[in-house]
Design an enzyme around this catalytic site. Sequence first.
Site, mmCIF file in Angstrom:
data_model
loop_
_atom_site.group_PDB
_atom_site.id
_atom_site.type_symbol
_atom_site.label_atom_id
_atom_site.label_comp_id
_atom_site.label_asym_id
_atom_site.label_seq_id
_atom_site.Cartn_x
_atom_site.Cartn_y
_atom_site.Cartn_z
ATOM 1 N N SER A 1 -19.925 -3.661 30.456
ATOM 2 C CA SER A 1 -20.059 -2.483 29.583
ATOM 3 C C SER A 1 -20.469 -1.232 30.359
ATOM 4 O O SER A 1 -20.167 -0.115 29.939
ATOM 5 C CB SER A 1 -21.057 -2.760 28.452
ATOM 6 O OG SER A 1 -22.291 -3.207 28.973
ATOM 7 N N HIS B 1 -27.651 -3.140 36.135
ATOM 8 C CA HIS B 1 -27.536 -2.233 34.989
ATOM 9 C C HIS B 1 -26.514 -2.743 33.968
ATOM 10 O O HIS B 1 -26.645 -2.493 32.783
ATOM 11 C CB HIS B 1 -27.192 -0.816 35.456
ATOM 12 C CG HIS B 1 -28.390 -0.046 35.925
ATOM 13 N ND1 HIS B 1 -28.853 1.094 35.321
ATOM 14 C CD2 HIS B 1 -29.240 -0.285 36.952
ATOM 15 C CE1 HIS B 1 -29.941 1.530 35.954
ATOM 16 N NE2 HIS B 1 -30.189 0.718 36.953
ATOM 17 N N ASP B 2 -25.494 -3.456 34.452
ATOM 18 C CA ASP B 2 -24.532 -4.038 33.511
ATOM 19 C C ASP B 2 -25.209 -5.119 32.671
ATOM 20 O O ASP B 2 -25.171 -5.079 31.441
ATOM 21 C CB ASP B 2 -23.332 -4.627 34.278
ATOM 22 C CG ASP B 2 -22.267 -5.162 33.328
ATOM 23 O OD1 ASP B 2 -22.069 -4.545 32.249
ATOM 24 O OD2 ASP B 2 -21.642 -6.190 33.630
#
Length: 264
Positions: A21, A11-12
């Site tokens: 983030s 997911h980053d």
Amino acid sequence: MAASLIRLHFHDCAVRGCDGSILLNNAGSERTAESSKSLRGFQVIDDIKAEVEKKCPKTVSCADILTATARDATVLAGGPFWMVPYGRKDGRVSIAKEAQMVPMGRESITSLIEFFQSKGLSVLDLVVLSGAHTIGRSTCGSIQYRLFNFSGSGKPDPSMDAKYLNFLERKCRWASEYVDLDGTTPTAFDTAYYTNLQDKMGLLSTDQMLYSDSRTSPLITALAYQPQIFSYQFAASMVKLGNIQVLTGQDEGEVRVNCNFANP
Ligand code: HEM
């Protein structure tokens, strides 16, 4: 816990590249997006960062910690090892709306292929990285729509094995319950994810559809009985994932002191 860390890394990297983030914890950041709600493992990253900062202040980025942790978690679960090149910097920007693009299991194969392609990942990477679903769990909330009222039909998803469906219907009465992504060998990093798809036992509809789409099904067939190829290619695809849009330049990004906040 290993599985949550592998997912967190995906997911980053899937949003603004591998820049930590997803870890920023402020109003309107990626972490607050609907697609991030079921992400877990943030505390593990915070604990590692705190230890590293004590020994070696302002040196190791949160993005590097996430990448290394995903590799180590894979090895711990019985998967392959690969080299992680360090030196990623952390970004300062994190926007919830951008995280809404990360697939949640109800997309078409075309949109998954396009999403992966937009990150420089191929159809092979899509099929191989989806193999991470050989470990870990999903909340029942993500799949209940398949069990009781699929596409407004009032019936379950017809692409599911009857016995598996029966098991899931009993297991998933509440959205907050958890269910294993790999219904046969949930803790082993093996190719059961792929053989399950052949047996109509994919938990997510995106998993199952990989076996019914002609662009991806030959790859499932190839991987199902060749654990060495899966292992080798998983490592190769994870290296690609970990190199998406990395910030490494002198004046790019920063080494965050606390993974939850950009430096003041
Ligand atoms: C191809 C598109 C993908 C879709 C649609 C997808 C979707 C999902 C969903 C819906 C869950 C369960 C969320 C919940 O708890 O409700 C999940 C879990 C998971 N995903 Fe994916 N995923 C994808 C790709 C990936 C990739 C590329 C990786 C890593 C390389 C990955 C690793 C994982 C892992 C390890 C879990 C279990 C997490 C845990 O146990 O905490 N997924 N995924």
